[in-house]
Design a protein around this motif. Structure first.
Motif, short mmCIF file in Angstrom:
data_model
loop_
_atom_site.label_atom_id
_atom_site.label_comp_id
_atom_site.label_asym_id
_atom_site.label_seq_id
_atom_site.Cartn_x
_atom_site.Cartn_y
_atom_site.Cartn_z
N ASP A 85 0.83 -1.20 0.00
CA ASP A 85 0.00 0.00 0.00
C ASP A 85 0.86 1.25 0.00
OD1 ASP A 85 -2.84 -1.04 0.33
OD2 ASP A 85 -1.82 -2.06 1.97
N TYR A 86 1.96 1.23 0.74
CA TYR A 86 2.83 2.39 0.87
C TYR A 86 4.29 1.99 0.67
CZ TYR A 86 -1.27 4.39 3.19
OH TYR A 86 -2.54 4.83 3.48
N LYS A 129 -0.93 3.34 -2.50
CA LYS A 129 -1.62 4.52 -1.99
C LYS A 129 -0.70 5.73 -1.96
CE LYS A 129 -4.94 1.94 0.81
NZ LYS A 129 -5.45 1.67 2.18
N LYS A 130 0.60 5.50 -1.72
CA LYS A 130 1.53 6.61 -1.74
C LYS A 130 2.96 6.09 -1.74
CE LYS A 130 0.40 10.25 0.56
NZ LYS A 130 0.13 11.14 1.71
N VAL A 131 3.83 6.82 -2.44
CA VAL A 131 5.28 6.61 -2.38
C VAL A 131 5.89 7.85 -1.76
CG1 VAL A 131 7.38 6.15 -3.68
CG2 VAL A 131 5.20 5.21 -4.48
N LEU A 132 6.76 7.67 -0.76
CA LEU A 132 7.42 8.79 -0.12
C LEU A 132 8.92 8.72 -0.39
CD1 LEU A 132 6.76 10.37 3.31
CD2 LEU A 132 9.11 9.74 2.73
N MET A 242 3.53 10.23 9.25
CA MET A 242 2.36 11.11 9.15
C MET A 242 2.10 11.48 7.69
SD MET A 242 1.78 14.96 10.64
CE MET A 242 3.01 15.61 9.50
N LEU A 243 3.14 11.90 6.97
CA LEU A 243 2.98 12.28 5.58
C LEU A 243 2.58 11.10 4.72
CD1 LEU A 243 6.05 14.63 5.16
CD2 LEU A 243 3.64 15.31 5.06
N LEU A 244 3.08 9.94 5.08
CA LEU A 244 2.78 8.75 4.29
C LEU A 244 1.31 8.39 4.37
CD1 LEU A 244 4.43 6.64 2.63
CD2 LEU A 244 4.37 5.19 4.67
N LYS A 245 0.73 8.49 5.58
CA LYS A 245 -0.63 8.03 5.77
C LYS A 245 -1.68 9.11 5.58
CE LYS A 245 -1.34 4.35 6.84
NZ LYS A 245 -1.27 3.61 8.11
#
Length: 249
Positions: A85-86, A129-132, A242-245
């Motif tokens: 997901d991340y 859902k997101k790549v950081l 925090m930024l990831l979720k």
């Protein structure tokens, strides 16, 4: 170079892949994830030293696979199989002098490996859902103004800064053109537990602490009026998660 994966024990929770887990920041991130009751899988050349201690909680909560950071075939198989997901991209050769001495070999880790992750996601249409991506304040170079701000012009003075900034731009490109949700952050001289006090990547805070604890002389170059922005490692870890979720970031 290591990777680690966060897996929730409960059903229907997210899986997080963090690209590099043996480093100073990565090992602290592992510890934070484990404190939340999650399982961690590490892939790399070696485990973090903290994970080898028999009485350490990290060891009992990590599954380890030995592989190289640039083993793209392995990484593609892993991402396709696990459907994360991340993804947190932490891997880097952080020694600026090291990147100056070996610009090509460090480029493979500091940029090419990052780009390849985005390509795996794009080509295989993986639903993340997101790549950081974690960049660095090194992109500002030696500009005099402090504190640093995001809207300041960059000054790319070494291969490390060049690769970090280029990877930022690629991250933004893959979001804009291919719709891969992405956020890029610039860490500012992170310090704290597990930071190295020796070697090319040693941090000045760790060096000073080591000198104080071991009654060694600390050599200060310049007039002592130099300034620098610093960030404690737990703040970096908390901000990363925090930024990831946060779906709004």
């Amino acid at each position: 170079m290591l990777y680690f994966i966060r897996k929730r024990i409960e059903e229907n929770e997210e899986k997080i892949l963090s690209y590099r887990g043996a480093g100073f920041i990565g090992s602290n991130l592992i510890e934070k994830i484990i404190s939340q009751g999650d399982e961690v899988v590490v892939v790399g050349r070696h485990l973090p030293a903290e994970c080898k201690e028999d009485d350490n909680n990290l060891k009992d909560n990590i599954t380890f696979y030995q592989a190289d950071v640039t083993d793209y075939e392995f990484m593609e198989q892993l991402l396709i199989k696990e459907k994360f997901d991340y993804i947190v991209l932490l891997a880097a050769v952080i020694s600026i002098s090291g990147t100056i001495a070996e610009p090509l070999s460090t480029h493979f880790i500091n940029q090419e490996a990052i780009l390849y992750i985005y390509e795996i996601i794009r080509k295989n249409k993986l639903k993340v859902k997101k790549v950081l991506f974690t960049s660095s304040s090194a992109v500002y170079g030696n500009i005099a103004d402090t504190p640093r701000r995001e809207d300041m012009p960059v000054s790319l003075e070494n291969p490390y800064a060049i690769d970090k900034f280029a990877s930022e731009r690629y991250a933004m490109f893959y979001e804009k053109v291919y719709g891969i949700p992405t956020v890029a952050v610039r860490f500012f001289n992170v310090y704290g537990p597990r930071q190295k006090a020796q070697g090319k990547s040693a941090g000045v805070c760790a060096i000073i602490l080591d000198c104080l604890l071991n009654d060694k002389e600390f050599r200060l170059n310049g007039d002592g009026k130099q300034t620098r922005d610093y960030m404690y490692v737990t703040d970096a870890v908390d901000a990363t998660l925090m930024l990831l979720k946060d779906p709004q970031k």
